[in-house]
Scaffold this active site. Structure first.
Site, PDB file in Angstrom:
ATOM      1  N   PRO A 128      55.463  30.236  64.141  1.00 26.66           N
ATOM      2  CA  PRO A 128      56.217  30.711  65.264  1.00 26.66           C
ATOM      3  C   PRO A 128      57.518  31.855  64.796  1.00 26.66           C
ATOM      4  O   PRO A 128      57.781  32.465  65.845  1.00 26.66           O
ATOM      5  CB  PRO A 128      56.829  29.435  65.910  1.00 26.66           C
ATOM      6  N   GLY A 131      55.166  36.302  62.547  1.00 25.55           N
ATOM      7  CA  GLY A 131      53.880  36.360  61.925  1.00 25.55           C
ATOM      8  C   GLY A 131      53.631  37.451  60.988  1.00 25.55           C
ATOM      9  O   GLY A 131      53.001  37.443  59.852  1.00 25.55           O
ATOM     10  N   SER A 132      54.036  38.745  61.382  1.00 24.17           N
ATOM     11  CA  SER A 132      54.250  39.817  60.381  1.00 24.17           C
ATOM     12  C   SER A 132      54.609  39.696  59.103  1.00 24.17           C
ATOM     13  O   SER A 132      54.080  40.184  58.017  1.00 24.17           O
ATOM     14  CB  SER A 132      54.672  41.129  61.079  1.00 24.17           C
ATOM     15  N   GLN A 336      38.312  53.678  83.280  1.00 19.51           N
ATOM     16  CA  GLN A 336      38.768  54.870  84.191  1.00 19.51           C
ATOM     17  C   GLN A 336      37.520  55.527  84.749  1.00 19.51           C
ATOM     18  O   GLN A 336      37.396  56.059  85.894  1.00 19.51           O
ATOM     19  CB  GLN A 336      39.420  55.953  83.224  1.00 19.51           C
ATOM     20  N   PHE A 338      34.678  53.973  85.508  1.00 15.82           N
ATOM     21  CA  PHE A 338      34.363  53.015  86.628  1.00 15.82           C
ATOM     22  C   PHE A 338      35.165  53.300  87.917  1.00 15.82           C
ATOM     23  O   PHE A 338      35.165  52.792  89.034  1.00 15.82           O
ATOM     24  CB  PHE A 338      34.246  51.754  86.265  1.00 15.82           C
ATOM     25  N   GLY A 340      38.040  52.395  90.682  1.00 13.38           N
ATOM     26  CA  GLY A 340      38.488  50.885  91.118  1.00 13.38           C
ATOM     27  C   GLY A 340      37.563  49.984  90.758  1.00 13.38           C
ATOM     28  O   GLY A 340      38.258  48.602  90.525  1.00 13.38           O
ATOM     29  N   GLU A 363      45.043  39.133  62.564  1.00 16.27           N
ATOM     30  CA  GLU A 363      44.887  39.739  61.128  1.00 16.27           C
ATOM     31  C   GLU A 363      45.473  40.928  60.807  1.00 16.27           C
ATOM     32  O   GLU A 363      45.266  41.774  59.914  1.00 16.27           O
ATOM     33  CB  GLU A 363      43.073  40.053  60.991  1.00 16.27           C
TER      34      GLU A 363
HETATM   35  N1  CAA Z   1      46.542  42.079  47.220  1.00 20.95           N
HETATM   36  C1  CAA Z   1      47.338  41.351  46.164  1.00 20.95           C
HETATM   37  N2  CAA Z   1      48.592  41.227  46.077  1.00 20.95           N
HETATM   38  C2  CAA Z   1      49.253  41.815  47.071  1.00 20.95           C
HETATM   39  C3  CAA Z   1      48.567  42.443  48.092  1.00 20.95           C
HETATM   40  C4  CAA Z   1      47.290  42.449  48.179  1.00 20.95           C
HETATM   41  N3  CAA Z   1      46.698  43.255  49.280  1.00 20.95           N
HETATM   42  N4  CAA Z   1      49.703  42.940  48.727  1.00 20.95           N
HETATM   43  C5  CAA Z   1      50.593  42.570  48.417  1.00 20.95           C
HETATM   44  N5  CAA Z   1      50.622  41.888  47.245  1.00 20.95           N
HETATM   45  C6  CAA Z   1      51.547  41.553  46.324  1.00 20.95           C
HETATM   46  C7  CAA Z   1      52.505  42.386  45.838  1.00 20.95           C
HETATM   47  O1  CAA Z   1      51.897  42.826  44.634  1.00 20.95           O
HETATM   48  C8  CAA Z   1      53.729  41.778  45.583  1.00 20.95           C
HETATM   49  O2  CAA Z   1      53.648  40.951  44.365  1.00 20.95           O
HETATM   50  P1  CAA Z   1      54.821  40.682  43.276  1.00 20.95           P
HETATM   51  O3  CAA Z   1      55.615  39.616  43.777  1.00 20.95           O
HETATM   52  O4  CAA Z   1      54.047  40.416  41.878  1.00 20.95           O
HETATM   53  O5  CAA Z   1      55.436  41.993  43.036  1.00 20.95           O
HETATM   54  C9  CAA Z   1      53.789  40.487  46.524  1.00 20.95           C
HETATM   55  O6  CAA Z   1      52.388  40.487  46.952  1.00 20.95           O
HETATM   56  C10 CAA Z   1      54.539  40.936  47.748  1.00 20.95           C
HETATM   57  O7  CAA Z   1      54.158  42.070  48.310  1.00 20.95           O
HETATM   58  P2  CAA Z   1      54.997  42.953  49.151  1.00 20.95           P
HETATM   59  O8  CAA Z   1      56.354  43.468  48.754  1.00 20.95           O
HETATM   60  O9  CAA Z   1      54.142  44.072  50.039  1.00 20.95           O
HETATM   61  O10 CAA Z   1      55.267  42.041  50.360  1.00 20.95           O
HETATM   62  P3  CAA Z   1      55.996  41.989  51.935  1.00 20.95           P
HETATM   63  O11 CAA Z   1      56.949  41.035  52.165  1.00 20.95           O
HETATM   64  O12 CAA Z   1      56.597  43.503  52.044  1.00 20.95           O
HETATM   65  O13 CAA Z   1      55.068  42.010  53.137  1.00 20.95           O
HETATM   66  C11 CAA Z   1      53.022  42.669  54.316  1.00 20.95           C
HETATM   67  C12 CAA Z   1      53.787  42.768  53.070  1.00 20.95           C
HETATM   68  C13 CAA Z   1      52.056  43.702  54.299  1.00 20.95           C
HETATM   69  C14 CAA Z   1      53.915  42.988  55.416  1.00 20.95           C
HETATM   70  C15 CAA Z   1      52.554  41.215  54.563  1.00 20.95           C
HETATM   71  O14 CAA Z   1      53.333  40.358  54.817  1.00 20.95           O
HETATM   72  C16 CAA Z   1      51.483  41.087  55.734  1.00 20.95           C
HETATM   73  O15 CAA Z   1      50.051  41.534  55.496  1.00 20.95           O
HETATM   74  N6  CAA Z   1      51.845  40.646  56.852  1.00 20.95           N
HETATM   75  C17 CAA Z   1      50.858  40.364  57.870  1.00 20.95           C
HETATM   76  C18 CAA Z   1      49.955  39.047  57.933  1.00 20.95           C
HETATM   77  C19 CAA Z   1      49.089  39.070  58.757  1.00 20.95           C
HETATM   78  O16 CAA Z   1      48.082  39.873  58.471  1.00 20.95           O
HETATM   79  N7  CAA Z   1      48.861  37.908  59.432  1.00 20.95           N
HETATM   80  C20 CAA Z   1      47.559  37.410  60.131  1.00 20.95           C
HETATM   81  C21 CAA Z   1      47.378  36.317  60.044  1.00 20.95           C
HETATM   82  S1  CAA Z   1      45.662  35.978  60.368  1.00 20.95           S
HETATM   83  C22 CAA Z   1      45.193  35.822  61.780  1.00 20.95           C
HETATM   84  O17 CAA Z   1      45.581  36.749  62.576  1.00 20.95           O
HETATM   85  C23 CAA Z   1      44.521  34.852  62.269  1.00 20.95           C
HETATM   86  C24 CAA Z   1      43.401  34.592  63.055  1.00 20.95           C
HETATM   87  O18 CAA Z   1      43.120  33.504  63.372  1.00 20.95           O
HETATM   88  C25 CAA Z   1      42.267  35.722  63.490  1.00 20.95           C
END
Ligand code: CAA
Length: 382
Positions: A128, A131-132, A336, A338, A340, A363
């Site tokens: 909560p 998420g991002s 659009q 279709f 209305g 995701e």
């Molecule tokens: N593969 C492997 N490692 C990765 C990676 C990847 N794709 N991306 C990042 N990492 C590693 C980095 O190398 C880094 O490693 P070190 O600690 O060794 O340096 C570490 O992870 C941290 O990476 P970042 O500095 O890039 O991390 P960040 O805090 O800046 O966040 C972000 C990156 C891309 C924003 C990430 O937080 C993100 O993807 N957020 C979105 C989350 C998301 O997609 N949630 C959806 C949930 S699922 C869903 O929706 C549910 C459903 O039911 C359908």
């Protein structure tokens, strides 16, 4: 040489999914959407046909399909109903961390019995408080002897009210940020696992979504996936795999919107002729067709890239982002076309817009996809 032709096996896989989608899913899509009904009987048939655990290797009882083949199936299912498709493919997301980080013993213990019967698993990352920013999650995992004790709350968890297994991301120390995040496989039967009530959603109403609370849930160390602190990278590697099928899901919604709009334009008359003869509508349909085609090709390319052993972080984010933006735009243009009638629930296109919207959010919101794309891109220039 790039090859865009499908093999006979892929054609028959796609035909099987199309038949299931059009005969079993589509006739119930409007009713399930209206009533927000979780059609258990349809999901059970999907399981029986091997459509639920697409990414799990056959040795563990799954379908063992390549990502490309998964995408062929997902697009067909989503053409009939985006919400049902979300529920059908949610096991792939939830089980991916076990596939990526599970030991042979854990895979044997978790995947085999899971895939042997019809059941759901849920992926528990989002919270909560945000998420991002997955690295800032707050669910705690306190080590006590040979157990961890999980406490915290997850939200927007697909299929949670129906799930028997959860893959859970929790932190052993929030001050470590992403380096404290650790992953676990947790059965629904564990004391203290409490799914919430179904959320009332704008779209994907045949799917089920809720919170999940973990109240001092004792999880044996043997159920940790990977090591302490490996969970964040595991979640990212999981999403690298599963964002591409979301591109396919969005493409299916967009293709349905285009087909409805084109068919309607041929029979709807205005100014004494079918509206398909007006250039304004032709331009719309042409732009919609381009968006659908590009979304599919980007999705196929991302799947192909990952199937050929690359990480695919860039390609999967591009596919998910472009296809979901396209789905929303194409569904909007279908409404659009279709006029209305498109705004009325009696016609199928307004549902497509509501279903398309979520693909820009779940995701990883498309703002996050763009940030991932920019980072990957800039790395090549630095
Ligand atoms: N593969 C492997 N490692 C990765 C990676 C990847 N794709 N991306 C990042 N990492 C590693 C980095 O190398 C880094 O490693 P070190 O600690 O060794 O340096 C570490 O992870 C941290 O990476 P970042 O500095 O890039 O991390 P960040 O805090 O800046 O966040 C972000 C990156 C891309 C924003 C990430 O937080 C993100 O993807 N957020 C979105 C989350 C998301 O997609 N949630 C959806 C949930 S699922 C869903 O929706 C549910 C459903 O039911 C359908």
């Amino acid at each position: 040489m790039p090859d865009f032709s499908l093999s006979p096996e892929q054609e028959s896989l796609r035909d099987m999914a199309r038949k299931f989608a059009r005969t079993e899913m589509a006739p119930h899509a409007a009713e399930c959407d209206k009533a927000a009904r979780f059609p258990d009987e349809i999901y059970r048939k999907a399981f029986d046909l091997g459509l639920m655990n697409l990414n799990v290797p056959a040795e563990y009882g799954g379908s063992g399909l390549s990502l490309f083949d998964q995408c062929l199936i997902v697009e067909e299912l989503a053409y009939a109903c985006g919400g049902m498709t979300t529920s059908v493919i949610a096991n792939c997301l939830a089980l991916e961390p076990i596939l990526l980080a599970g030991t042979p013993e854990q895979k044997e213990r978790w995947l085999k019995p899971f895939c042997a019967a019809y059941q759901f698993a849920s992926f528990c990352l989002t919270e909560p408080s945000g998420g991002s920013d997955a690295g800032g999650l707050r669910t705690r995992a306190r080590k006590e002897g040979d157990h961890y004790v999980l406490s915290g709350e997850k939200c927007f968890i697909t299929n949670a009210p129906h799930a028997s297994l959860f893959t859970v991301f929790a932190t052993i120390d929030p001050s470590l940020r992403h380096r404290g995040i650790t992953a676990f496989a947790v059965p629904r039967s564990a004391a203290g696992v409490i799914p919430g009530k179904d959320e009332e959603k704008m779209g994907h109403r045949a799917s089920s979504t809720s919170t999940v609370r973990f109240e001092d849930v004792r999880v044996p160390e043997a159920d940790r996936l990977g090591g302490d602190g490996d969970g964040f990278a595991l979640a990212m590697r999981t999403l690298d795999q599963t964002r591409t099928p979301i591109g396919a899901l969005a493409t299916g919604i967009a293709q349905a919107a285009l087909d409805h709009a084109a068919a309607y334009s041929l029979k709807r008359q205005s100014f004494g002729k079918p509206i398909s003869e007006h250039q304004a509508i032709q331009i719309k349909l042409a732009n919609m067709a381009q968006a659908v085609h590009a979304a599919r090709l980007l999705t196929w390319h991302a799947a192909w890239t990952i199937d050929h052993g690359a990480k695919g972080t860039l390609e999967s984010s591009i596919a998910k982002c472009f296809a979901s933006d396209s789905a929303l735009h194409v569904a909007d243009e279908a409404i659009q076309t279709f006029g209305g009638y498109g705004y009325m629930k009696e016609y199928p296109v307004e549902k497509l817009l509501r279903d398309a919207k979520l693909t820009q959010i779940y995701e990883g919101a498309n703002e996050i996809q763009r940030s991932v794309i920019a980072r990957e891109l800039l790395r090549a220039y630095s």
